[in-house]
Design a protein around this motif. Structure first.
Motif, PDB file in Angstrom:
ATOM      1  N   GLY A  23     -18.605  -9.999 -83.467  1.00  0.00           N
ATOM      2  CA  GLY A  23     -17.626  -9.057 -83.457  1.00  0.00           C
ATOM      3  C   GLY A  23     -17.763  -7.781 -83.951  1.00  0.00           C
ATOM      4  O   GLY A  23     -17.754  -6.566 -83.470  1.00  0.00           O
ATOM      5  N   PHE A  24     -18.455  -7.676 -85.188  1.00  0.00           N
ATOM      6  CA  PHE A  24     -18.653  -6.502 -85.810  1.00  0.00           C
ATOM      7  C   PHE A  24     -19.586  -5.558 -85.246  1.00  0.00           C
ATOM      8  O   PHE A  24     -19.882  -4.463 -85.537  1.00  0.00           O
ATOM      9  CB  PHE A  24     -18.496  -6.467 -87.551  1.00  0.00           C
ATOM     10  N   HIS A  25     -20.749  -6.514 -84.763  1.00  0.00           N
ATOM     11  CA  HIS A  25     -21.721  -5.833 -84.212  1.00  0.00           C
ATOM     12  C   HIS A  25     -21.670  -5.005 -82.838  1.00  0.00           C
ATOM     13  O   HIS A  25     -22.153  -4.076 -82.615  1.00  0.00           O
ATOM     14  CB  HIS A  25     -22.926  -6.793 -83.946  1.00  0.00           C
ATOM     15  N   ASP A  26     -20.582  -5.546 -82.161  1.00  0.00           N
ATOM     16  CA  ASP A  26     -20.368  -5.112 -80.866  1.00  0.00           C
ATOM     17  C   ASP A  26     -18.775  -4.437 -80.920  1.00  0.00           C
ATOM     18  O   ASP A  26     -18.371  -3.979 -79.676  1.00  0.00           O
ATOM     19  CB  ASP A  26     -20.206  -6.211 -79.969  1.00  0.00           C
ATOM     20  N   THR A  27     -18.401  -4.016 -81.958  1.00  0.00           N
ATOM     21  CA  THR A  27     -17.009  -3.450 -81.838  1.00  0.00           C
ATOM     22  C   THR A  27     -17.150  -2.144 -81.476  1.00  0.00           C
ATOM     23  O   THR A  27     -16.387  -1.411 -80.562  1.00  0.00           O
ATOM     24  CB  THR A  27     -16.452  -3.010 -83.525  1.00  0.00           C
ATOM     25  N   ALA A  28     -18.262  -1.329 -81.573  1.00  0.00           N
ATOM     26  CA  ALA A  28     -18.512  -0.046 -80.980  1.00  0.00           C
ATOM     27  C   ALA A  28     -18.828   0.003 -79.672  1.00  0.00           C
ATOM     28  O   ALA A  28     -18.407   1.281 -78.963  1.00  0.00           O
ATOM     29  CB  ALA A  28     -19.908   0.347 -81.564  1.00  0.00           C
ATOM     30  N   ASN A  29     -18.780  -1.167 -78.833  1.00  0.00           N
ATOM     31  CA  ASN A  29     -19.002  -1.026 -77.394  1.00  0.00           C
ATOM     32  C   ASN A  29     -17.716  -0.724 -76.914  1.00  0.00           C
ATOM     33  O   ASN A  29     -17.690  -0.084 -75.845  1.00  0.00           O
ATOM     34  CB  ASN A  29     -19.132  -2.719 -76.908  1.00  0.00           C
ATOM     35  N   ALA A  30     -16.534  -1.039 -77.378  1.00  0.00           N
ATOM     36  CA  ALA A  30     -15.300  -0.580 -76.887  1.00  0.00           C
ATOM     37  C   ALA A  30     -14.731   0.505 -77.563  1.00  0.00           C
ATOM     38  O   ALA A  30     -14.108   1.390 -76.774  1.00  0.00           O
ATOM     39  CB  ALA A  30     -13.982  -1.914 -77.240  1.00  0.00           C
ATOM     40  N   MET A  31     -15.114   0.716 -78.714  1.00  0.00           N
ATOM     41  CA  MET A  31     -14.263   1.641 -79.430  1.00  0.00           C
ATOM     42  C   MET A  31     -15.090   3.087 -79.864  1.00  0.00           C
ATOM     43  O   MET A  31     -14.441   4.021 -80.649  1.00  0.00           O
ATOM     44  CB  MET A  31     -13.521   1.246 -80.931  1.00  0.00           C
ATOM     45  N   ALA A  32     -16.284   3.049 -79.712  1.00  0.00           N
ATOM     46  CA  ALA A  32     -17.174   4.124 -80.265  1.00  0.00           C
ATOM     47  C   ALA A  32     -16.698   5.573 -79.880  1.00  0.00           C
ATOM     48  O   ALA A  32     -16.481   6.507 -80.875  1.00  0.00           O
ATOM     49  CB  ALA A  32     -18.410   3.867 -80.041  1.00  0.00           C
ATOM     50  N   THR A  33     -16.591   5.794 -78.604  1.00  0.00           N
ATOM     51  CA  THR A  33     -16.181   6.945 -78.098  1.00  0.00           C
ATOM     52  C   THR A  33     -14.730   7.264 -78.322  1.00  0.00           C
ATOM     53  O   THR A  33     -14.365   8.397 -78.487  1.00  0.00           O
ATOM     54  CB  THR A  33     -16.568   7.058 -76.577  1.00  0.00           C
ATOM     55  N   THR A  34     -13.760   6.402 -78.528  1.00  0.00           N
ATOM     56  CA  THR A  34     -12.354   6.656 -78.705  1.00  0.00           C
ATOM     57  C   THR A  34     -12.311   7.044 -80.094  1.00  0.00           C
ATOM     58  O   THR A  34     -11.376   8.103 -80.253  1.00  0.00           O
ATOM     59  CB  THR A  34     -11.449   5.310 -78.403  1.00  0.00           C
ATOM     60  N   ILE A  35     -13.097   6.514 -80.858  1.00  0.00           N
ATOM     61  CA  ILE A  35     -12.877   6.981 -82.330  1.00  0.00           C
ATOM     62  C   ILE A  35     -13.617   8.248 -82.631  1.00  0.00           C
ATOM     63  O   ILE A  35     -13.185   9.221 -83.325  1.00  0.00           O
ATOM     64  CB  ILE A  35     -13.723   6.092 -83.347  1.00  0.00           C
ATOM     65  N   SER A  36     -14.702   8.374 -81.934  1.00  0.00           N
ATOM     66  CA  SER A  36     -15.366   9.693 -82.045  1.00  0.00           C
ATOM     67  C   SER A  36     -14.764  11.040 -81.431  1.00  0.00           C
ATOM     68  O   SER A  36     -14.953  12.063 -82.037  1.00  0.00           O
ATOM     69  CB  SER A  36     -16.988   9.736 -81.436  1.00  0.00           C
ATOM     70  N   THR A  37     -14.084  10.840 -80.442  1.00  0.00           N
ATOM     71  CA  THR A  37     -13.346  11.985 -79.963  1.00  0.00           C
ATOM     72  C   THR A  37     -11.818  12.181 -80.689  1.00  0.00           C
ATOM     73  O   THR A  37     -11.343  13.040 -80.418  1.00  0.00           O
ATOM     74  CB  THR A  37     -13.006  11.807 -78.473  1.00  0.00           C
ATOM     75  N   GLY A  38     -11.656  11.352 -81.674  1.00  0.00           N
ATOM     76  CA  GLY A  38     -10.301  11.300 -82.337  1.00  0.00           C
ATOM     77  C   GLY A  38      -8.990  10.851 -81.255  1.00  0.00           C
ATOM     78  O   GLY A  38      -7.819  11.070 -81.854  1.00  0.00           O
ATOM     79  N   ALA A  39      -9.259   9.921 -80.417  1.00  0.00           N
ATOM     80  CA  ALA A  39      -8.256   9.629 -79.685  1.00  0.00           C
ATOM     81  C   ALA A  39      -7.477   8.615 -80.376  1.00  0.00           C
ATOM     82  O   ALA A  39      -6.145   8.450 -80.329  1.00  0.00           O
ATOM     83  CB  ALA A  39      -8.856   8.930 -78.161  1.00  0.00           C
TER      84      ALA A  39
END
Length: 412
Positions: A23-39
């Motif tokens: 779960g914590f290893h793969d959270t980035a799969n779903a949310m990395a770009t959403t977080i990085s763009t500030g969405a």
């Protein structure tokens, strides 16, 4: 049918621990770009992902059946302690790559651990080689390429369609689209990855004679696996989120939307077909494709190369750890205890090392500092090298105070 034994209970707890690391290893799969763009804010993003991961766990059991009766021969004489050793191998590799900030495959760590443990315990006849090739290796190669091509084409299309639109309205619209597509990836991740732990627990129950061969995962297995993954997701694998969100390419909302939409399509289609693919491979390929698809975007191929190397060695590395763990666990109860203690020590060591250079929701979008204090300028952010063993963007030039002023051209 036999009653639940202490050893099978230990296997189930270890499987859920692996699911937590997944779960914590793969959270980035779903949310990395959403977080990085500030969405979305980091905490809200991982909370939404956790809920949808849990919901996705109830959508299908096809991948779970691939694990419990497809890759490993459940009638080959495999024992619960062998499954336990395989899980330890997978957990150890997950923690090593998490510390390095590398988006390696939790799925392949699990496959490698189970295969390595089975080969040592019962021999090659315990592994269905054809299933490994058709449902693991071929999807591992094809899925990031398909997702990357889809994301590249979608990115080009989104920029072409919106070339005459108001930039600010476009960004807002695609940020909303990112939230929806990130939710779809989270749902798909729960559908595919949570099932892998369900399959392992089901395999353990079959080897212990508690349920019949070929059985679907019981409801309590589905619920517990989904919950463990959701909790791990909420913890947030911030190091890997930083890599996918900032380390591969400079992601804009249009790219994030294209990458997540392409990745979700590939993952959901594969789950329906029972392919136990790596969501990490899919999403990483999609993010790279979005960088290729945007004219003028910086793609950090050095980081991509290090990720690719980690992908190649994940399955054999986890298999080797699991093989050694199996050799010890096969000695009896004391062997299982030794493997368990060593696994706990690795977990504790990973946690201690992570505190030395902490990445969390407060600094996940920060560009790594030069000289330990001042932030990098845009030019440095584009030129910095990613340190695969530190999980951060490493400083490769003098501190900004001593560097030449950054021009607009240099920053781009």
């Amino acid at each position: 049918m036999e009653h639940l034994t202490l050893l099978i209970g230990v296997v189930i707890v270890t499987a859920l621990a692996f699911d937590f690391t997944n779960g914590f290893h793969d959270t980035a799969n779903a949310m990395a770009t959403t977080i990085s763009t500030g969405a979305m804010s980091p905490r809200l993003a991982v909370a939404m992902s956790a809920v949808l991961n849990l919901a996705g766990a109830f959508l299908s059991v096809q991948v779970a059946k691939t694990i419990s009766g497809g890759i490993i021969d459940e009638k080959s004489g495999i024992r619960p302690e062998v499954i336990f050793a395989g899980l330890v191998g997978a957990i150890v590799w997950n923690l090593v790559t998490w510390l390095a900030g590398l988006p390696s495959s939790s799925s392949h760590a699990l496959f490698g651990g189970l295969i390595g443990a089975t080969l040592v315990a019962v021999g090659a006849h315990g592994v269905h080689g054809e299933a490994v090739v058709m449902k693991v290796l071929i999807p591992a190669v094809a899925s990031p390429l398909v997702a990357g091509a889809a994301a590249a084409l979608a990115t080009r299309l989104t920029y072409r369609i919106g070339r005459n639109a108001d930039p600010e309205s476009t960004r807002k619209g695609y940020r909303a689209g990112q939230i929806a597509s990130a939710g779809l990836v989270s749902l798909a991740h729960g559908t595919n990855d949570a099932q892998k732990t369900m399959g392992v627990i089901t395999l353990a129950l079959i080897t212990g004679g508690i349920i019949a061969p070929g059985s679907n995962p019981p409801v309590w297995v589905i619920l517990s696996a989904g919950t463990a993954m959701a909790l791990g997701t909420y913890i947030g694998g911030w190091r890997i989120i930083r890599t996918l969100g900032k380390g591969l390419t400079d992601v804009q909302p249009q790219q994030g939307f294209a990458a997540q939409s392409g990745a979700a399509t590939v993952i959901l289609a594969s789950s329906h077909l029972g392919f136990a693919l790596s969501t990490t491979h899919v999403v990483s390929g999609a993010v790279l494709g979005s960088g290729v698809g945007r004219k003028g975007a910086v793609v950090r191929w050095g980081t991509a190369g290090r990720m690719g190397l980690s992908w190649l060695i994940t399955l054999p590395a986890a298999g080797l750890v699991a093989a050694g763990a199996t050799a010890v666990a096969d000695q009896g109860t004391w062997g299982v205890g030794v493997v368990g203690v060593l696994g706990l020590l690795v977990c504790a060591g990973a946690y201690v090392l992570a505190q030395r250079n902490r990445v969390d929701h407060t600094n996940v979008n920060d560009v790594a500092p030069v000289g330990g204090s001042a932030p990098l300028t845009p030019a440095v952010a584009g030129a910095g090298a990613f340190d695969a063993f530190g999980g951060e963007l490493a400083a490769t030039i003098p501190a900004p105070a001593q560097a030449a002023p950054v021009t607009r051209k240099a920053a781009l």
